[in-house]
Design a protein around this motif. Sequence first.
Motif, mmCIF file in Angstrom:
data_model
loop_
_atom_site.group_PDB
_atom_site.id
_atom_site.type_symbol
_atom_site.label_atom_id
_atom_site.label_comp_id
_atom_site.label_asym_id
_atom_site.label_seq_id
_atom_site.Cartn_x
_atom_site.Cartn_y
_atom_site.Cartn_z
ATOM 1 N N GLN A 177 19.397 -28.366 87.652
ATOM 2 C CA GLN A 177 20.117 -27.212 87.119
ATOM 3 C C GLN A 177 19.400 -26.682 85.876
ATOM 4 N N ALA A 178 19.247 -25.376 85.805
ATOM 5 C CA ALA A 178 18.545 -24.770 84.672
ATOM 6 C C ALA A 178 19.227 -25.113 83.357
ATOM 7 N N SER A 179 20.547 -25.137 83.352
ATOM 8 C CA SER A 179 21.270 -25.441 82.115
ATOM 9 C C SER A 179 20.978 -26.857 81.636
ATOM 10 N N HIS A 180 20.841 -27.811 82.575
ATOM 11 C CA HIS A 180 20.515 -29.191 82.202
ATOM 12 C C HIS A 180 19.117 -29.265 81.589
ATOM 13 N N ILE A 181 18.185 -28.543 82.176
ATOM 14 C CA ILE A 181 16.811 -28.548 81.664
ATOM 15 C C ILE A 181 16.764 -27.975 80.259
ATOM 16 N N LEU A 182 17.451 -26.861 80.055
ATOM 17 C CA LEU A 182 17.434 -26.207 78.743
ATOM 18 C C LEU A 182 18.141 -27.075 77.696
ATOM 19 N N GLN A 183 19.211 -27.760 78.078
ATOM 20 C CA GLN A 183 19.882 -28.680 77.152
ATOM 21 C C GLN A 183 18.936 -29.807 76.751
ATOM 22 N N GLU A 184 18.225 -30.350 77.730
ATOM 23 C CA GLU A 184 17.296 -31.437 77.433
ATOM 24 C C GLU A 184 16.164 -30.942 76.546
ATOM 25 N N ALA A 185 15.638 -29.756 76.850
ATOM 26 C CA ALA A 185 14.540 -29.202 76.050
ATOM 27 C C ALA A 185 14.982 -28.980 74.607
ATOM 28 N N PHE A 193 10.613 -20.239 88.619
ATOM 29 C CA PHE A 193 9.958 -21.076 87.624
ATOM 30 C C PHE A 193 9.504 -20.250 86.428
ATOM 31 N N SER A 194 9.011 -19.051 86.660
ATOM 32 C CA SER A 194 8.587 -18.218 85.531
ATOM 33 C C SER A 194 9.782 -17.851 84.657
ATOM 34 N N ASP A 195 10.968 -17.652 85.252
ATOM 35 C CA ASP A 195 12.183 -17.417 84.457
ATOM 36 C C ASP A 195 12.476 -18.621 83.568
ATOM 37 N N LEU A 196 12.397 -19.806 84.165
ATOM 38 C CA LEU A 196 12.645 -21.030 83.405
ATOM 39 C C LEU A 196 11.618 -21.206 82.290
ATOM 40 N N LEU A 197 10.368 -20.952 82.621
ATOM 41 C CA LEU A 197 9.288 -21.103 81.649
ATOM 42 C C LEU A 197 9.535 -20.220 80.424
ATOM 43 N N ARG A 198 9.927 -18.988 80.655
ATOM 44 C CA ARG A 198 10.173 -18.056 79.542
ATOM 45 C C ARG A 198 11.369 -18.505 78.694
ATOM 46 N N GLN A 199 12.395 -19.057 79.334
ATOM 47 C CA GLN A 199 13.563 -19.496 78.571
ATOM 48 C C GLN A 199 13.251 -20.734 77.725
#
Length: 448
Positions: A182-190, A226-232
Amino acid sequence: MHSKTFFIKTFGCQMNLRDSEIMAQLLGEKGYVETSDSETADLIILNTCSIRAKAEQKVMSLLGVLRKQKKRNPNLKICVAGCVAQQEGQQIIERMPHVDLVVGTQNIYELAELLKEKKQQTVATSLVDNYSIPAFIPDLGKQESEVGPVVFKKFLTIMQGCNNYCTYCVVPYTRGREISRQASHILQEARALVDGGVKEITLLGQNVNSYGKTNNVIEGNGSFSFSDLLRQVASIPGLRQLRFTTSNPKDLSDDLMRCFAEVDILCPHFHLPVQSGSNRILSLMNRKYSRELYLEKVAALRSYCPEIAITTDMIVGFPGETNEDFEETMALLEEVYYHGSYSFKYSDRPGTRSSAFEDKVEESVKAERLLRFQTRQDEICLEHNKKYVGQELPMMIEKNDGDAIVARTGTNHLVHITGEVNSCKPGDIATARILHAGHHSLQGVLKK
């Protein structure tokens, strides 16, 4: 009361290193303390790799050595985790009866609970297609041990498994089908990593280019690439550098390549595995792209980011590879002029389609071809590196022992720095003038 200690030995890729970090944190939360001394540890974990035969052989050899240690200390717990564990399962126990626990790639989050089980030996290697990667928040402040983590850079897994089924590769069988976190999990971890002092993050996946394609990674039905995730991730305040690996050329989008021109903290280094320069061999490998498409992607990358350093993976001696096929690989090396490569002799892996292919290449021929490829690659590396001499380059400090510094440029070149070094610490960005180039590293002096 004596805290139980554990020792982890990691083989293989960056994803295995990340899995080892996760296991270490989960054990730490249960009161275990990590140690660098395997001789005194209460628990030894071998986190294994089966991508090549040599890596698996090393694991089995080490397990043989640990048999003697188990005899000296019957209370020692021995755990085999990772890809060999997933691939071999119960057979590990049968071959190595002193092993207490076998933990597959989707079961590492259960490690602490599995260790509590009363059974003499446990095998946990379930592998399901609808697997959901658990949310995981790193707590760098609580990971205190004598082998404490280097907190200025970290790996962050964004997906697991693979749907490509290249004929030589065990990943779909040891990591399962492709699943994106989940994108939200990745961003929380980052964000947690950056809050803990991390300055550089590397996003990990077997094929990061296909992130979000096989399952929904955000609420609602909107697409998220992935490019969306990379930018965030790149927009997180305090993060200084961002990297990712690995990519399959067939899924490399123009939007992702454009990130190298538009995302300031994205390092100008791209690892783009090709595996062979021959279309015939690429087809036998089931790579789903041609030499021509690969070269188009390379040209596009360099148009967006002229200074980008492109590296690759190459397999030499795939079944049926002729002299003409290998010459096409050598010609591709000359055309792309890679900054570096990881090259290997082909080896059969259990369960893969290519293991049943006929027309295997003789070991002596594979060795001769590999030597020729690596010799030429070393020459090209030196040519590239000499172009940096005289330049002033920004780089991240990785180590400072008081006498010399080891740093890494955005293009992923190691730089050994001498001179006034006392003011620099790991994670700092410094500028150094390059004085000398070797085949695999640079030497420089800090800019005053």
